[in-house]
Scaffold this motif. Structure first.
Motif, PDB file in Angstrom:
ATOM      1  N   ASP A 174      -1.937  24.565  -1.005  1.00 14.81           N
ATOM      2  CA  ASP A 174      -1.834  23.467  -0.495  1.00 14.81           C
ATOM      3  C   ASP A 174      -1.507  22.768  -1.509  1.00 14.81           C
ATOM      4  N   SER A 175      -1.226  21.223  -1.184  1.00  9.89           N
ATOM      5  CA  SER A 175      -0.894  20.103  -2.281  1.00  9.89           C
ATOM      6  C   SER A 175      -2.026  19.293  -2.642  1.00  9.89           C
ATOM      7  N   PHE A 176      -2.297  19.035  -3.685  1.00 13.99           N
ATOM      8  CA  PHE A 176      -3.476  18.270  -4.453  1.00 13.99           C
ATOM      9  C   PHE A 176      -2.861  17.190  -5.408  1.00 13.99           C
ATOM     10  N   PRO A 235       0.709  -1.295   0.033  1.00 14.69           N
ATOM     11  CA  PRO A 235       0.088   0.102   0.042  1.00 14.69           C
ATOM     12  C   PRO A 235       0.861   1.090   0.005  1.00 14.69           C
ATOM     13  N   VAL A 236       0.329   2.340  -0.668  1.00 13.91           N
ATOM     14  CA  VAL A 236       0.879   3.442  -0.674  1.00 13.91           C
ATOM     15  C   VAL A 236      -0.161   4.491  -0.083  1.00 13.91           C
ATOM     16  N   SER A 237       0.396   5.697   0.354  1.00 16.37           N
ATOM     17  CA  SER A 237      -0.624   6.916   1.089  1.00 16.37           C
ATOM     18  C   SER A 237      -0.557   7.925   0.102  1.00 16.37           C
ATOM     19  N   LEU A 285       2.663  11.821  -3.356  1.00 18.10           N
ATOM     20  CA  LEU A 285       3.053  13.170  -3.945  1.00 18.10           C
ATOM     21  C   LEU A 285       4.449  12.981  -3.956  1.00 18.10           C
ATOM     22  N   GLU A 286       5.052  12.237  -3.317  1.00 18.54           N
ATOM     23  CA  GLU A 286       6.519  12.396  -3.327  1.00 18.54           C
ATOM     24  C   GLU A 286       7.238  11.767  -4.777  1.00 18.54           C
ATOM     25  N   MET A 287       6.322  11.054  -5.397  1.00 19.96           N
ATOM     26  CA  MET A 287       6.723  10.557  -6.827  1.00 19.96           C
ATOM     27  C   MET A 287       7.382  11.400  -7.832  1.00 19.96           C
ATOM     28  N   MET A 288       8.231  10.996  -8.483  1.00 21.79           N
ATOM     29  CA  MET A 288       8.696  11.939  -9.466  1.00 21.79           C
ATOM     30  C   MET A 288       7.651  12.465 -10.702  1.00 21.79           C
ATOM     31  N   ILE A 340      -8.444   4.345  -9.910  1.00 23.49           N
ATOM     32  CA  ILE A 340      -8.397   5.764 -10.025  1.00 23.49           C
ATOM     33  C   ILE A 340      -7.066   5.986 -10.819  1.00 23.49           C
ATOM     34  N   VAL A 341      -7.569   7.111 -11.662  1.00 22.97           N
ATOM     35  CA  VAL A 341      -6.191   7.511 -12.396  1.00 22.97           C
ATOM     36  C   VAL A 341      -5.640   8.817 -11.593  1.00 22.97           C
ATOM     37  N   VAL A 342      -4.339   8.887 -11.382  1.00 28.63           N
ATOM     38  CA  VAL A 342      -3.836  10.080 -10.762  1.00 28.63           C
ATOM     39  C   VAL A 342      -2.937  10.661 -11.699  1.00 28.63           C
ATOM     40  N   TYR A 343      -3.471  11.961 -12.239  1.00 32.23           N
ATOM     41  CA  TYR A 343      -2.579  12.760 -13.477  1.00 32.23           C
ATOM     42  C   TYR A 343      -1.573  13.093 -13.152  1.00 32.23           C
ATOM     43  N   LYS A 344      -1.387  14.042 -12.164  1.00 30.12           N
ATOM     44  CA  LYS A 344      -0.231  14.786 -11.629  1.00 30.12           C
ATOM     45  C   LYS A 344      -0.515  15.285 -10.261  1.00 30.12           C
ATOM     46  N   LYS A 345       0.668  15.811  -9.809  1.00 24.12           N
ATOM     47  CA  LYS A 345       0.387  16.652  -8.513  1.00 24.12           C
ATOM     48  C   LYS A 345       0.628  18.128  -8.853  1.00 24.12           C
TER      49      LYS A 345
END
Length: 525
Positions: A410-412, A188-190, A195-198, A228-233
């Motif tokens: 804030d970070s999203f 699992p990842v939080s 957020l810390e991914m490149m 879920i698709v995570v597009y970017k931070k």
């Protein structure tokens, strides 16, 4: 039950023998709240600088120079920070500096419990939580000792459920790492891990393992099992707002700058003339009426009666006034409105006056959120006059009066459904407590849809944290130290009665039976 009281740290009276012991036992983080402070019982000479006995030393970071570890420190002299580098071998009796900050139980457990030492705290009564009050009324209103009970978090291979094992669980554990391929286990990842991914690793597809208990505006998108698709931070701006009402309970909101509703201004209250100085606008003169009388001790400064009206100029700065006793005081230059003859006269209001003023508004215009932020200085009061028609339910429309307090950056994460993407949402990283399974990287043929933002209603604790750490992203924010830890919000804490060094115990009658120590477990929030 969430334990919501805040606490103050009691300084440890046991000295550290050298700087190396301080570094080995204490967390030294990137933010001021994570930087421990000490003083030495004797002068410490470092190069051409002498740190005087009892002078506050702020430990800010540890770095390696020519394979030698040193500690970057700061001392405050004449209101200015002065840097000094201490070697780990520096000896002396170093004691903890008395910390006057308030901390949550989670912050104390993560930052303020030295390795191999206990941590004494006193709970503050500033929190109105019923459970906190009940616990404090049970004899724990004084000094207590916190001892964290750590837990191991694990994931079952086939059920894909997260389980926890407390450290005092009496079970036999067998290491079977060599018997299995690690890739077959769920990892699992939080939200923070993603957020810390490149940036080049995005977009990615993840599956929700634990559902969100925070934000309800994403519907079924964040339910367990959803892909879920995570597009970017990204970093996004929110306006921190609070409900204005007479009762103690107030709702708090984070409003995106894309909010499409309209606002009307509402009168503000100013407790002092100094608040008038801060609130001066570049757009218009500030018109206020006094609600409290004030008698000036100097003839050069204006006395105020309840009902007096004043106009605060737009750009004029405050003045230094030379008073009769050779004393210089700061005064606010403004115009007093004389209602009897409809004239004005220039007066000086002492900025130190403990009066009261209420704004008189002549503005009936309806503003967008971006116009308000551009034309006026925070904080200011508004009411929603036209709700946001782009959403089904506008939670701000039912609030009688709002105070817009400040901008928060804030970070999203930009996310959408993988199987049925119709819109992309801004998901707050630090307010969604979720776990995901990483399914794939470098996803191809991903379509981008319109980005949607939502008004968040946040808890009192989240509001406190935002005000505490607000706008650190503008500097930009330092990267937090990478530590191996479980979810701190689920670590229980055992509270033990403190020793006598936390304060003078009350005298006890001869022959009275003293009850045994009482222990509590509190979930961290």
């Amino acid at each position: 039950v969430s334990f919501k009281a805040l606490c103050r740290i009691v300084a440890d009276k046991t000295p550290y023998a050298n700087v190396e012991e301080i570094v080995r036992r204490n967390l030294i983080g990137p933010t001021p709240l994570q930087q421990p402070c000490f003083y030495c019982s004797k002068d410490v000479k470092v190069g051409n600088l002498t740190i005087e006995q009892g002078e506050k030393i702020i430990f800010s970071s540890v770095e390696e120079n020519n394979r030698i570890l040193t500690v970057n420190c700061e001392i405050i002299r004449d209101g200015k920070a002065q840097s000094v580098v201490l070697p780990l071998s520096q000896e002396g009796d170093f004691y903890e500096w008395e910390d006057d900050q308030l901390y949550t139980l989670k912050e104390v457990a993560e930052w303020k419990i030295p390795k191999g030492r206990s941590r004494s705290v006193t709970f503050s009564h500033t929190c109105s939580a019923a459970d906190s009050t009940r616990l404090l009324s049970m004899g724990c209103s004084g000094c207590v000792v916190l001892a964290p009970i750590y837990a191991v978090q694990a994931v079952m291979k086939f059920q894909k459920e997260i389980v926890q094992f407390l450290s005092d669980l009496d079970v036999e554990v067998k290491d079977v790492t060599d018997c299995y391929n690690v890739s077959t286990f769920l990892q699992p990842v939080s939200m923070e891990d993603i957020l810390e991914m490149m940036c080049k690793e995005f977009p990615v597809v993840v599956a929700a393992i634990e559902g969100s208990t925070g934000n309800k505006h994403f519907g079924n998108l964040l339910c367990p099992g959803r892909e879920i698709v995570v597009y970017k931070k990204c970093l996004a701006t929110r306006i921190l707002a609070s409900e204005i009402k007479s009762s103690s309970y107030k709702r708090h909101f984070l409003i995106p700058t894309s909010y499409q509703g309209k606002f009307k201004r509402r009168p503000r209250e100013f407790p002092t003339a100094y608040d008038l100085e801060i609130a001066k606008s570049s757009k218009e003169k500030l018109h206020v009426i006094a609600t409290k009388a004030f008698e000036s001790p100097y003839k050069e400064l204006c006395s105020v009666s309840a009902g007096d009206q004043f106009l605060i100029p737009q750009h004029q700065t405050s003045e230094d006034v030379n008073l009769g006793r050779q004393k210089v005081e700061n005064a606010l230059a403004c115009e007093q409105v004389l209602l009897e003859n409809k004239t004005r006269k220039n007066v000086l209001l002492p900025v130190f006056m403990e009066g009261g003023f209420v704004e008189i508004l002549h503005d009936k215009r309806q503003y967008s959120l971006s116009e308000l932020c551009k034309d006026f200085r925070f904080p200011f009061n508004v009411k929603v006059s036209i709700r946001d028609l782009s959403v089904q339910e506008d939670i701000l429309a039912g609030v009688s009066c709002l105070q817009l307090e400040e901008e928060i950056i804030d970070s999203f994460l930009l996310i959408s459904s993988f199987n049925n993407p119709t819109e992309i949402w801004e998901a707050p990283v630090h307010r969604l407590n979720m776990s995901f399974q990483l399914l794939s990287k470098h996803v191809e043929d991903i379509k981008y849809f319109p980005i949607k933002s939502t008004v968040e209603e946040i808890t009192e604790e989240q509001y406190y944290m935002l005000r505490r750490y607000g706008n650190q992203a503008t500097n930009p924010p330092p990267r937090p130290p990478k530590t191996h830890r479980t979810e701190a919000c689920k670590i229980p804490v055992r509270i033990l009665p403190a020793q006598s060094d936390c304060g003078t115990p009350k005298p006890k009658k001869v022959g009275k039976i003293i009850s045994a120590s009482r222990h509590f477990r509190l979930p961290l929030v």
